[in-house]
Design a protein around this motif. Structure first.
Motif, short mmCIF file in Angstrom:
data_model
loop_
_atom_site.label_atom_id
_atom_site.label_comp_id
_atom_site.label_asym_id
_atom_site.label_seq_id
_atom_site.Cartn_x
_atom_site.Cartn_y
_atom_site.Cartn_z
N GLY A 68 0.80 -1.22 0.00
CA GLY A 68 0.00 0.00 0.00
C GLY A 68 0.83 1.26 0.00
O GLY A 68 0.36 2.32 0.46
N ALA A 69 2.08 1.15 -0.49
CA ALA A 69 2.96 2.32 -0.59
C ALA A 69 3.47 2.43 -2.02
O ALA A 69 4.67 2.30 -2.27
CB ALA A 69 4.12 2.20 0.40
N PRO A 70 2.57 2.64 -2.98
CA PRO A 70 2.98 2.61 -4.40
C PRO A 70 3.89 3.77 -4.77
O PRO A 70 3.78 4.88 -4.23
CB PRO A 70 1.63 2.72 -5.13
CG PRO A 70 0.73 3.44 -4.18
CD PRO A 70 1.15 2.97 -2.81
N PHE A 80 15.91 1.69 -5.83
CA PHE A 80 16.63 0.43 -5.71
C PHE A 80 18.11 0.64 -5.98
O PHE A 80 18.96 0.03 -5.31
CB PHE A 80 16.07 -0.61 -6.68
CG PHE A 80 16.83 -1.91 -6.64
CD1 PHE A 80 16.68 -2.79 -5.59
CD2 PHE A 80 17.73 -2.23 -7.64
CE1 PHE A 80 17.41 -3.97 -5.53
CE2 PHE A 80 18.46 -3.40 -7.60
CZ PHE A 80 18.29 -4.28 -6.54
N SER A 81 18.43 1.50 -6.94
CA SER A 81 19.85 1.82 -7.20
C SER A 81 20.49 2.43 -5.96
O SER A 81 21.64 2.11 -5.62
CB SER A 81 19.97 2.79 -8.38
OG SER A 81 19.43 2.23 -9.55
N ALA A 82 19.73 3.27 -5.26
CA ALA A 82 20.25 3.86 -4.02
C ALA A 82 20.43 2.80 -2.95
O ALA A 82 21.39 2.85 -2.16
CB ALA A 82 19.31 4.96 -3.53
N ALA A 83 19.52 1.81 -2.91
CA ALA A 83 19.65 0.72 -1.94
C ALA A 83 20.88 -0.11 -2.24
O ALA A 83 21.62 -0.52 -1.32
CB ALA A 83 18.39 -0.15 -1.96
N LEU A 103 15.61 3.25 5.09
CA LEU A 103 15.37 4.68 5.28
C LEU A 103 15.15 5.37 3.93
O LEU A 103 14.23 6.20 3.78
CB LEU A 103 16.55 5.31 6.01
CG LEU A 103 16.46 6.81 6.28
CD1 LEU A 103 15.27 7.13 7.17
CD2 LEU A 103 17.76 7.31 6.92
N LEU A 104 15.96 5.03 2.94
CA LEU A 104 15.81 5.63 1.61
C LEU A 104 14.46 5.28 1.00
O LEU A 104 13.80 6.13 0.39
CB LEU A 104 16.94 5.15 0.70
CG LEU A 104 18.37 5.57 1.11
CD1 LEU A 104 19.38 4.89 0.19
CD2 LEU A 104 18.52 7.08 1.05
N ILE A 105 14.06 4.02 1.16
CA ILE A 105 12.77 3.57 0.60
C ILE A 105 11.62 4.28 1.30
O ILE A 105 10.65 4.72 0.65
CB ILE A 105 12.64 2.05 0.73
CG1 ILE A 105 13.65 1.36 -0.20
CG2 ILE A 105 11.22 1.59 0.38
CD1 ILE A 105 13.77 -0.13 0.03
N SER A 106 11.69 4.40 2.62
CA SER A 106 10.60 5.05 3.36
C SER A 106 10.49 6.52 2.96
O SER A 106 9.38 7.07 2.91
CB SER A 106 10.83 4.92 4.87
OG SER A 106 12.00 5.60 5.27
N THR A 115 7.96 -0.18 7.27
CA THR A 115 7.44 -0.64 5.98
C THR A 115 8.56 -0.70 4.95
O THR A 115 8.66 -1.65 4.18
CB THR A 115 6.32 0.30 5.49
OG1 THR A 115 5.27 0.33 6.46
CG2 THR A 115 5.77 -0.18 4.15
N GLY A 116 9.42 0.31 4.94
CA GLY A 116 10.58 0.29 4.04
C GLY A 116 11.51 -0.86 4.36
O GLY A 116 12.05 -1.51 3.45
N LEU A 117 11.70 -1.15 5.65
CA LEU A 117 12.57 -2.26 6.05
C LEU A 117 11.96 -3.59 5.63
O LEU A 117 12.67 -4.48 5.14
CB LEU A 117 12.79 -2.24 7.57
CG LEU A 117 13.74 -3.30 8.13
CD1 LEU A 117 15.12 -3.16 7.50
CD2 LEU A 117 13.82 -3.19 9.65
N ALA A 118 10.65 -3.73 5.79
CA ALA A 118 9.97 -4.96 5.36
C ALA A 118 10.08 -5.13 3.85
O ALA A 118 10.25 -6.25 3.35
CB ALA A 118 8.51 -4.94 5.80
N ALA A 119 9.97 -4.02 3.11
CA ALA A 119 10.04 -4.09 1.65
C ALA A 119 11.40 -4.56 1.18
O ALA A 119 11.50 -5.50 0.37
CB ALA A 119 9.71 -2.72 1.05
#
Length: 342
Positions: A68-70, A80-83, A103-106, A115-119
């Motif tokens: 639910g975080a499109p 993803f490149s940043a990850a 953190l970057l994803i969130s 949620t970012g960590l779970a992703a």
């Protein structure tokens, strides 16, 4: 400066490992092999590396959509490149880079940190599923054509067995005892937070209830992803296509040096080499090249100088490209976060 010390030491260790490899194989032989590289094929290696980033970025988008975080497709690819950048500059690879990646994803998805960590944890776990399948299938082909299983192939077999058995077992036990794990993590973090709170002025440590709420949010997100079979299937498909792209990039690196090989050999070498990413070096750099070169020599019979040269070309595209692109994205997100805090 102190927070950058582990990364600086890690890159110094990488230079030592790579320097030792080049010295052992022969710097002159490696330079001679690289000088023969076909530049048009090298351009194709970079293009395939970009495709790999796009495919695995779409896997991240699929998981975020399920949570639910499109985000837009191009945003997911850049994030993803940043990850990957955070993994590549952090000792112990993914284990050290995932908190930063989360953190970057969130920030990009405008969602909670857990949620970012779970992703990112889900995406990284999903990547192991097709890698095990490719590694087992490739090992079957390679072993069938080998006169005898040498020490390096036995090492590969052991690494594949570890992936195939160890990872699912750890995942099952972690989920089976998640509540016990949650309680242990809350106790540990509470103790650490209180210690930091006594040292850092005007900082109030989070309460055990707040920590428990965040950890429960992480497990809830994991459970939500696990229950979305369509998202799992789509994300795994993107992951598998990304592994194939990585295989093509390594195959093209060898082809550019005038050494076309069986595709099964590169699809065996890449997943096994990824295990070396747990080495205490930024992104496993140095260790991964060592394993790649060793397995390529064992399975294809190419000269060691060619194998190491191909590994360096491959890693140049799949390691340094995300650092260049992802570093810029990570800097932008960090600046945006600082501006928002201000």
């Amino acid at each position: 400066m102190a927070d950058r010390l582990p990364t600086i030491v890690g890159f110094a260790g990488t230079l030592v490992v790579l320097g030792a490899l080049v010295w052992f194989v022969g710097a002159g032989d490696i330079l001679a092999a690289l000088s023969r590289a076909d530049r048009s094929v090298l351009a194709a290696v970079v293009a395939v590396a970009v495709l790999w980033l796009c495919l695995w970025g779409m896997a991240l988008k699929t998981v975020l959509d399920s949570l639910g975080a499109p985000v837009a497709s191009h945003t997911a690819i850049l994030v993803f490149s940043a990850a990957v950048f955070s993994n590549n500059v952090t000792p112990f690879g993914q284990a050290g880079g995932e908190p930063v990646s989360a953190l970057l994803i969130s920030e990009a998805a405008d969602t909670e940190y857990e949620t970012g960590l779970a992703a990112i944890a889900s995406v990284d776990t999903l990547h192991f599923v097709p890698s095990i399948g490719f590694a087992v299938g490739a090992f079957t082909f390679v072993a069938a054509g080998a006169v005898q299983l040498g020490r390096n192939l036995l090492f590969a077999a052991g690494a594949i067995a570890t992936l195939a058995v160890g990872l699912p077992t750890a995942a099952y036990l972690g989920w089976r005892y998640r509540y016990e794990l949650e309680a242990a993590v809350v106790r540990s973090l509470t103790s650490v937070a209180r210690t930091v709170g006594r040292v850092v002025p005007r900082w109030t440590p989070p309460s055990p209830a707040a920590l428990e709420h965040r950890i429960e949010g992480f497990f809830t997100s994991i459970d939500r992803i696990a229950g979305d079979r369509r998202a799992l299937l789509v994300a795994t498909g993107f992951s598998a296509a990304g592994w194939l792209a990585l295989g093509v990039a390594l195959w093209l690196s060898l082809y550019a040096l005038g050494e076309p090989v069986e595709f099964s050999s590169v699809m065996l070498a890449i997943p096994v080499a990824m295990v070396a990413g747990i080495a205490p070096l930024p992104g496993g750099s140095g260790a991964i090249e060592s394993v790649l070169a060793t397995l390529l020599v064992a399975t294809t019979g190419v000269p060691s100088a060619v194998a190491l040269s191909a590994a360096l070309l491959y890693r140049g595209a799949t390691y340094w490209l995300p650092i260049l692109v992802g570093g810029g994205v990570a800097s932008f997100l960090g600046a945006d976060r600082a501006a928002g805090d201000g």
